[in-house]
Design an enzyme around this catalytic site. Structure first.
Site, PDB file in Angstrom:
ATOM      1  N   GLU A 145      42.814  30.585  36.994  1.00 43.19           N
ATOM      2  CA  GLU A 145      43.156  31.855  37.645  1.00 43.19           C
ATOM      3  C   GLU A 145      44.668  32.105  37.629  1.00 43.19           C
ATOM      4  O   GLU A 145      45.269  32.433  38.656  1.00 43.19           O
ATOM      5  CB  GLU A 145      42.606  31.877  39.082  1.00 43.19           C
ATOM      6  CG  GLU A 145      41.083  31.764  39.116  1.00 43.19           C
ATOM      7  CD  GLU A 145      40.465  31.887  40.504  1.00 43.19           C
ATOM      8  OE1 GLU A 145      41.127  31.529  41.482  1.00 43.19           O
ATOM      9  OE2 GLU A 145      39.312  32.351  40.576  1.00 43.19           O
ATOM     10  N   GLU A 202      34.043  32.408  52.693  1.00 42.32           N
ATOM     11  CA  GLU A 202      34.534  33.496  51.848  1.00 42.32           C
ATOM     12  C   GLU A 202      33.419  34.454  51.424  1.00 42.32           C
ATOM     13  O   GLU A 202      33.567  35.670  51.546  1.00 42.32           O
ATOM     14  CB  GLU A 202      35.213  32.885  50.615  1.00 42.32           C
ATOM     15  CG  GLU A 202      35.709  33.922  49.643  1.00 42.32           C
ATOM     16  CD  GLU A 202      36.457  33.305  48.465  1.00 42.32           C
ATOM     17  OE1 GLU A 202      36.655  32.076  48.452  1.00 42.32           O
ATOM     18  OE2 GLU A 202      36.830  34.069  47.560  1.00 42.32           O
ATOM     19  N   ASP A 220      31.182  29.904  42.297  1.00 41.68           N
ATOM     20  CA  ASP A 220      32.250  29.935  43.292  1.00 41.68           C
ATOM     21  C   ASP A 220      31.690  30.179  44.700  1.00 41.68           C
ATOM     22  O   ASP A 220      31.799  31.281  45.210  1.00 41.68           O
ATOM     23  CB  ASP A 220      33.243  31.055  42.918  1.00 41.68           C
ATOM     24  CG  ASP A 220      34.540  30.957  43.689  1.00 41.68           C
ATOM     25  OD1 ASP A 220      34.728  29.961  44.396  1.00 41.68           O
ATOM     26  OD2 ASP A 220      35.359  31.884  43.579  1.00 41.68           O
TER      27      ASP A 220
HETATM   28  C1  GCU Z   1      38.041  31.599  44.793  1.00 40.23           C
HETATM   29  C2  GCU Z   1      38.893  32.353  45.761  1.00 40.23           C
HETATM   30  C3  GCU Z   1      40.362  32.231  45.458  1.00 40.23           C
HETATM   31  C4  GCU Z   1      40.716  30.753  45.299  1.00 40.23           C
HETATM   32  C5  GCU Z   1      39.832  30.111  44.259  1.00 40.23           C
HETATM   33  C6  GCU Z   1      40.024  28.605  44.144  1.00 40.23           C
HETATM   34  O1  GCU Z   1      38.043  32.244  43.558  1.00 40.23           O
HETATM   35  O2  GCU Z   1      38.531  33.704  45.776  1.00 40.23           O
HETATM   36  O3  GCU Z   1      41.065  32.814  46.507  1.00 40.23           O
HETATM   37  O4  GCU Z   1      42.046  30.617  44.948  1.00 40.23           O
HETATM   38  O5  GCU Z   1      38.496  30.298  44.613  1.00 40.23           O
HETATM   39  O6  GCU Z   1      39.158  27.887  44.571  1.00 40.23           O
HETATM   40  O7  GCU Z   1      41.027  28.164  43.611  1.00 40.23           O
END
Ligand code: GCU
Length: 674
Positions: free
Chosen positions: A281, A388, A360
């Site tokens: 990400e 979440e 996730d």
């Molecule tokens: C999810 C979450 C993110 C987080 C990511 C992770 O995608 O929405 O906010 O950073 O998980 O576990 O790194």
């Protein structure tokens, strides 16, 4: 105090029959030095006994082993370093002998956990006479991950602001200690205080700017057998070190990390190590330099190794720039595809931290295939206590039953028993550096978790990470009894609400394992197509005939092929695929008949109506407790239920309407769909 004590309330217990046995504490340790851990254990025990049983304990410290034999009554804490009785580091025994209750352990942390255990038993009204138990944790690493940012915000935080950071500074106060007490009382022995997405000042946490204060925090934690870890930025050599690369094979980079780590340990000798999110990400990682995750992880692990430090490396690595038109690329495959080829290539102080499912933290996912795949690599199971995708601590969702299912899943990695619980405890492949991690659900709200009832998830994570064989009901009961006044009706109603809450949440949100259908970004509230035409690899593929993702080997993405047999065949066939995961693995027509004879579309309608009715029932149960529990808790939870009720209605109507419009098929029962 501007925060509650949660399950460390120590409510008074009337007519406790073994009260007389508990009037003195004799502390028998082999050295003259009373350590902070022992001090903390004794003070917790005497505080708890005072509050629960109104006992003012006499404390007597003895250094000679034989003297303790002379103690005729009371609680005896005995650090037994001579006769290794198999307590295994953090383990302990509690025995009733004559008029004494003896807590023995090989280590101070064992004594601490023994004291918390005794307190827990008394708090539940359990009598101590005849007790003869020996306990040791099933998992060595029991760690919380806080996603706290240094400006005080919390990524995916639903219970206020950070109690670790504010305006790029560390916060250290009474709450720091009470946090340590709270999590230590349930067996958690490590914590990462900053977000895995390391940005801004957080990159500097590993530098002199913060180390002195971190040491103070680390020492408070150490007094409760908790090791402090930090999330670090893989590109730190560039961002704070003035180098031009962070290539893990570059000599200057290697030297930079060695110096950085030495500096940390000079200041914080009990530092635990790093948690790293890399190539995920948008976070930097070894891919930039054509290196593998093993290159990246081992380089850091080698810097930590001389000091006994651990390197925890996350497997949440996938392509977040996917084309939704592409039916072959599958995000679910990503963790396995990225890591399986590296099995055996990681140093022994590297641990891969793997999310429970391949996507996730959805309300329902199958177990990540990596648990059954990796055989020569240390693993930690990562679950998310922060809700979440499961109602964000406005909706109640007790997650222990979900985590139990994951832990009990048989991976068939090795003949003779290789459930996820066996693998992540290290039992299957004789590993030491393994365990459980939870993304924490805490913040600086008065009650720590926003919703009072979901403190049970924090409590439960700790208890489960200590003993994965405890049942969800046992954990819920323990938590409820320690949180609320002793009253059978209260405990029954709370238990009932908790045990229903995950299935209920699942009913009114996304069906049969498909997940998502949620508003993008904030991940709250229904939005069936919210992620459908997006780049995140999270699709439901609904059309006018049906929905679901074909992940079969035969005609789909092939994800199912990552499971060992017989799991792979079980998932491959629609008929043998567990129905709660049907849409995760298969594209299914709306008129497909489920095992109970209902069509898929009717199942969607029915569960969504039922989900809302169940919430109404939960609210009634809660309302029946007015006057029996403290008003402030009653009111806070009552308000959350109003929100949950609105949410459930919204989910029902949006999801049902969406599928009605797509399919054109009426609800058999003729209920209102828009
Ligand atoms: C999810 C979450 C993110 C987080 C990511 C992770 O995608 O929405 O906010 O950073 O998980 O576990 O790194």
């Amino acid at each position: 105090m501007n925060y509650s004590q949660c399950w460390l309330n120590y409510n008074p217990i009337d007519n406790y029959e073994d009260r007389d046995m508990l009037s003195d504490i004799g502390i028998c340790i082999a050295t003259n030095q009373i350590s902070t851990i022992i001090e903390n254990a004794v003070s917790e025990l005497s505080y708890a006994l005072k509050r629960m049983l109104n006992i003012n304990c006499n404390k007597e410290y003895m250094t000679e082993d034989d003297q303790y034999e002379e103690l005729k009554s009371g609680i005896i804490l005995r650090l037994n370093t001579k006769d290794k009785s198999g307590y295994n580091n953090e383990g302990y025994s509690i025995k009733h002998i004559d008029k004494t209750v003896r807590i023995e352990a090989e280590t101070e942390s064992g004594i601490l956990y023994g004291c918390f255990d005794l307190i827990r038993r008394i708090a539940q009204g359990e009598l101590i006479r005849g007790i003869d138990i020996m306990e040791k944790p099933k998992n060595n690493i029991r760690i919380l991950n806080h996603w706290d940012n240094m400006d005080g915000s919390i990524e995916r935080g639903y219970s206020g602001k950070s109690f670790f950071f504010k305006n790029d500074e560390l916060i250290i106060n009474e709450r720091t200690r009470d946090y340590a007490r709270l999590i230590s009382s349930v067996g958690i022995n490590a914590t990462v205080i900053n977000n895995v997405n390391v940005h801004g000042a957080a990159s500097d946490l590993i530098t002199d700017r913060y180390l002195d204060k971190l040491r103070i925090m680390a020492d408070i934690f150490a007094g409760y057998n908790i090791r402090l870890f930090l999330s670090a930025n893989f590109a730190a050599p560039i961002e704070i070190g003035g180098l031009t690369v962070s290539d893990p094979l570059d000599k200057d980079v290697i030297d930079w990390w060695k110096k950085c780590v030495k500096n940390i340990y000079d200041k914080i000798p009990n530092f635990g190590g790093f948690l790293i999110k890399a190539d995920s990400e948008g976070r930097p990682g070894p891919f930039t330099y054509g290196r593998t995750h093993a290159d990246g992880a081992n380089m850091l692990a080698r810097a930590l190794k001389p000091y006994g430090g651990l390197l925890i490396w996350r497997c949440f690595v996938y392509n977040c720039q996917q084309d939704w038109r592409d039916y072959k690329t599958d995000r679910a495959r990503a963790a396995y595809d990225n890591f399986i080829g590296l099995d055996g290539k990681f140093d022994d102080n590297v641990i891969l931290q793997i999310k429970n499912g391949p996507m996730d933290f959805q309300v329902r996912e199958p177990v990540s295939t990596l648990f059954g795949g990796l055989k020569k690599t240390n693993m930690i199971l990562e679950v998310q206590a922060a809700q979440e995708y499961t109602g964000q601590q406005r909706d109640v969702c007790y997650l222990i039953p979900m985590w139990k299912e994951i832990l009990e899943f048989e991976t068939y990695s090795k003949h003779g028993g290789s459930r996820v619980a066996d693998i992540v405890s290290g039992r299957t492949y004789n590993q030491i550096n393994c365990g459980l991690a939870a993304v924490s659900n805490t913040g600086n709200d008065y009650n720590w978790t926003g919703h009072d009832l979901v403190a049970s998830n924090l409590y439960g994570f700790g208890r489960l990470s200590w003993d994965t064989e405890l049942s969800s009901e046992e954990i819920a009961r323990e938590w409820a009894v320690q949180t609320f006044p002793h009253n059978g009706k209260v405990i029954k109603a709370v238990l009932d609400i908790l045990m229903k809450s995950w299935p209920v949440y699942e009913k009114y949100t996304s069906p049969l394992g498909i997940g998502w259908m949620i508003n993008p970004h904030n991940h709250y509230g229904p939005n069936v197509d919210g992620y459908e035409y997006d780049r995140w690899g999270t699709y439901h593929r609904a059309d006018r005939y049906g929905l679901g993702v074909d992940r079969t080997v035969k005609s789909g993405t092939g994800y199912i092929g990552q499971y060992n047999e017989p799991n792979a065949s079980m998932y491959e066939n629609k008929e043998s695929c567990p129905e709660e995961l049907l849409l995760f693995f298969h594209y299914i027509r709306y008129d497909y008949r489920l095992k109970n004879g209902k069509t898929l579309i009717q199942h969607i309608y029915d569960t969504h109506f039922e989900g809302v009715e169940d919430v109404e029932e939960m609210i009634k149960s809660w309302e029946s407790l007015q006057g029996l529990i403290p008003d402030d808790i009653y009111e806070r939870v009552r308000k959350r239920f109003d929100i949950q009720y609105r949410n459930a209605n919204e989910w029902r109507d949006v999801v049902n309407t969406y599928f009605y419009r797509k399919s054109g098929i009426n609800d058999e029962k003729g209920r209102k769909i828009y």
